[in-house]
Design an enzyme around this catalytic site. Structure first.
Site, PDB file in Angstrom:
ATOM      1  N   LYS A 125      14.881   8.645  -2.726  1.00 43.90           N
ATOM      2  CA  LYS A 125      15.476   7.611  -1.882  1.00 43.90           C
ATOM      3  C   LYS A 125      15.421   6.318  -2.654  1.00 43.90           C
ATOM      4  CE  LYS A 125      14.547   9.520   2.625  1.00 43.90           C
ATOM      5  NZ  LYS A 125      13.869   9.291   3.885  1.00 43.90           N
ATOM      6  N   HIS A 128      13.901   0.208  -2.146  1.00 42.85           N
ATOM      7  CA  HIS A 128      14.626  -0.899  -1.526  1.00 42.85           C
ATOM      8  C   HIS A 128      13.709  -2.069  -1.189  1.00 42.85           C
ATOM      9  CE1 HIS A 128      13.036   0.222   2.342  1.00 42.85           C
ATOM     10  NE2 HIS A 128      13.410   1.466   2.117  1.00 42.85           N
ATOM     11  N   HIS A 131      10.207  -1.549   0.387  1.00 39.98           N
ATOM     12  CA  HIS A 131       9.135  -1.133  -0.515  1.00 39.98           C
ATOM     13  C   HIS A 131       8.729  -2.246  -1.463  1.00 39.98           C
ATOM     14  CE1 HIS A 131      10.252   3.016   0.775  1.00 39.98           C
ATOM     15  NE2 HIS A 131       8.955   3.008   0.918  1.00 39.98           N
TER      16      HIS A 131
HETATM   17  N1  ARG Z   1       6.018   6.753   1.875  1.00 44.02           N
HETATM   18  C1  ARG Z   1       5.726   6.039   3.082  1.00 44.02           C
HETATM   19  C2  ARG Z   1       6.925   5.193   3.477  1.00 44.02           C
HETATM   20  O1  ARG Z   1       7.738   4.884   2.667  1.00 44.02           O
HETATM   21  C3  ARG Z   1       4.529   5.135   2.964  1.00 44.02           C
HETATM   22  C4  ARG Z   1       3.234   5.840   2.677  1.00 44.02           C
HETATM   23  C5  ARG Z   1       2.061   4.971   2.973  1.00 44.02           C
HETATM   24  N2  ARG Z   1       0.830   5.593   2.660  1.00 44.02           N
HETATM   25  C6  ARG Z   1       0.228   6.532   3.397  1.00 44.02           C
HETATM   26  N3  ARG Z   1      -0.897   7.037   2.962  1.00 44.02           N
HETATM   27  N4  ARG Z   1       0.729   6.942   4.540  1.00 44.02           N
HETATM   28  O2  ARG Z   1       7.038   4.808   4.617  1.00 44.02           O
END
Ligand code: ARG
Length: 567
Positions: A125, A128, A131
């Site tokens: 993905k 963006h 992030h």
């Molecule tokens: N990949 C997830 C997102 O983009 C965030 C992960 C955050 N870390 C975790 N341990 N849940 O929303």
């Protein structure tokens, strides 16, 4: 010791029944400058001293007369108003500054480890703007804690697992082209992902196919695994360019898939501890006693969820890094998820779950509106940063056409502007990204602060100063109100660093940098520095400039913004 601590110490000698911390907490900054630099209110002492507050103030003021640190002291009603000797301020701040290694850092975190889970992008993905927030905030928090002596472990918890990979594999097999995806990278993956959703609207059997493909991946199907691994590699290769631009690093890339073989044990443990319940074929943990909806741990088909993998990850991290705290930097829309899984760990009997902290932030949207991956309307961070660099280059070319290294400076300033803007307000606030605000060289922006640093550097170059000489900080040369204001702000740096770290709020430092830069610019406009006639004055002002530049550089570096010497 800070100026305030010196004053408190002096007061304590006159008022021995009070302890130092009490005096420190009572000391006020008067609302108007004319009243003095500090005020000490005496109301609270009346009862214990059996004296009227005004009388206590009068006696205390008399006892303080003649103190070297004070320029004047006066009782006004129940207050003791004090004006600090300007030369003493110069001396105290200089001593404090020279004792810092570096100034504002400390060893309070010695022996403690902080795990930071941030950026944590989703594979295949786009990287963006959302992030970017997690990346910028997490990176700043890492730098703040490291400055305070903590050991930090930076983890990128990649979203490399879940049914969307089933969709991608199906889409790739149906419509994908290897060369095209190699060439287009994440954009190529996004294309087939968008196509999948369009086609699945017409043909819902595609969703079933995606689900079974993902299950096959979970069960170790070699061929599917190969394709998945390739998606991960393509994505990582591409995002590493963005991380390089942002100068952000990680100690570990441990995605959700890393916990694939660790979730069974967690589910078993939940079962053994009597926390698991069946609900419509799925497995949940009931959290109604904590006013939360139940947390889904296993789907009907037995597959794991985001929560299951987070439970496994937390346990793994505690075992592996023995953290004091583990921070998760994500958007506030995930708050419930974190409350739920922290609670589950508590119910499992893990007292260390107290050290788990969700650090949420608000939504960053672009003027064109919110982004969604499904319909492909998203702005890639790489494009946004490229545009920032390009726009900055144009501004610099106009302002300073002869600048060498213009590419490098445009990158430092363009990227710095975006990061600075991201960290300018309390993280929980929603933001709208607006170019004219981000790149305004005269506003409260990254470019403005960086420009101030470059201006100071240019003065120092011309003066031939590259190290700070404390002996040049002559009190009598720095008693004007502008120099004093710069010193007052410099002195706040250590407490600001501490506050920013304690509150997980990098904006405390961002705002600090603006305040310091503005105070220095006023000092610069009101005083001749290089052209000061008296050599002692010139040296004192350049020394203050050096001190300011070093603190500004430290502040910007703590929020991940670079400091070009020329721009
Ligand atoms: N990949 C997830 C997102 O983009 C965030 C992960 C955050 N870390 C975790 N341990 N849940 O929303």
């Amino acid at each position: 010791m800070t100026v305030k601590e010196h004053i408190a110490g002096m007061l304590q000698q006159k008022l021995p029944t009070l302890d130092l911390d009490t005096i420190l907490s009572m000391l006020e900054i008067p609302p108007e400058k004319e009243m003095g630099d500090y005020a000490f209110p005496c109301f609270r002492l009346a009862k214990e001293m059996r004296k009227a507050p005004a009388l206590i103030a009068k006696d205390t003021a008399e006892a303080l007369a003649g103190e070297q640190l004070l320029e004047s002291v006066q009782a006004v009603g129940p207050y003791v108003n004090m004006r600090v000797n300007k030369a003493a301020v110069v001396q105290i701040v200089t001593e404090e500054y020279a004792a810092g290694h570096p100034f504002g850092s400390s060893d309070e975190g010695e022996g403690k480890t902080i795990v930071l889970d941030y950026s944590s992008i989703n594979i295949a993905k786009p990287f963006h703007v959302g992030h970017l927030r997690s990346t910028a905030i997490g990176n700043a928090i890492h730098k703040l804690y490291r400055y305070l002596g903590y050991k930090t472990v930076r983890v990128n918890h990649l979203g490399d697992y879940g049914t969307q990979f089933g969709k991608l594999v199906v889409a790739y097999r149906k419509w994908g082209n290897k060369e095209e995806i190699e060439q287009k990278g994440i954009r190529g993956l996004l294309d087939i992902y968008v196509r999948f959703h369009k086609e699945a609207e017409q043909d819902p059997s595609l969703d079933d196919e995606a689900r079974s493909t993902f299950t096959a991946l979970e069960n170790g199907d070699e061929e599917i695994r190969e394709i998945w691994k390739w998606f991960v590699d393509i994505s990582l290769k591409e995002v590493s360019k963005v991380y390089d631009l942002l100068d952000v690093q990680f100690d570990y890339y441990l995605g959700e898939s890393f916990y694939m073989d660790k979730t069974d044990a967690v589910v078993k443990e939940l079962q053994e501890k009597g926390l698991l319940e069946e609900s419509e074929g799925a497995m949940i943990v009931d959290l109604s006693d904590c006013d939360m909806p139940p947390a889904l741990v296993l789907k009907k088909d037995g597959s794991t969820l985001y929560t299951t993998r987070d439970l496994a990850a937390a346990i793994y991290r505690k075992k592996t890094y023995d953290f004091y705290k583990c921070l998760y930097v994500t958007g506030s829309e995930q708050s419930l998820h974190f409350s739920q899984f922290f609670k589950i760990l508590e119910k499992m009997g893990y007292s260390w779950s107290k050290g788990l902290v969700h650090v949420p932030f608000g939504l960053m949207s672009l003027e064109t509106g919110k982004m969604s991956t499904r319909n492909g309307q998203v702005v890639f961070l790489q494009d946004l940063l490229d545009e920032a660099i390009e726009k900055t280059r144009r501004i610099i070319e106009e302002k300073n056409p002869n600048l060498k290294d213009i590419d490098q400076v445009a990158t430092q300033v363009g990227v710095g502007a975006v990061v600075f803007n991201d960290l300018f307000n309390s993280r929980i606030k929603d933001e709208v990204f607006a170019w004219d605000k981000v790149l305004n060289f005269d506003g409260e922006t990254g470019p403005y602060v960086q420009y101030t640093f470059a201006r100071a550097s240019s003065i120092l170059r011309k003066a031939g100063v590259d190290v700070f000489h404390p002996e040049d900080m002559k009190g009598e040369c720095l008693s004007d109100e502008y120099a004093q204001e710069v010193l007052r702000i410099i002195e706040q740096f250590p407490e600001k660093v501490k506050e920013a770290a304690d509150r997980y709020e990098p904006y405390v430092i961002t705002r600090y940098a603006v305040a310091l830069a503005s105070a220095f610019n006023r000092f610069y406009h009101e005083n001749a520095i290089l052209s000061a006639e008296d050599e002692t004055v010139r040296k004192a002002r350049t020394a203050l400039t050096k001190m300011m530049a070093e603190v500004l550089r430290s502040a910007l570096s703590l929020i991940g913004v670079q400091t070009p010497e020329e721009m």
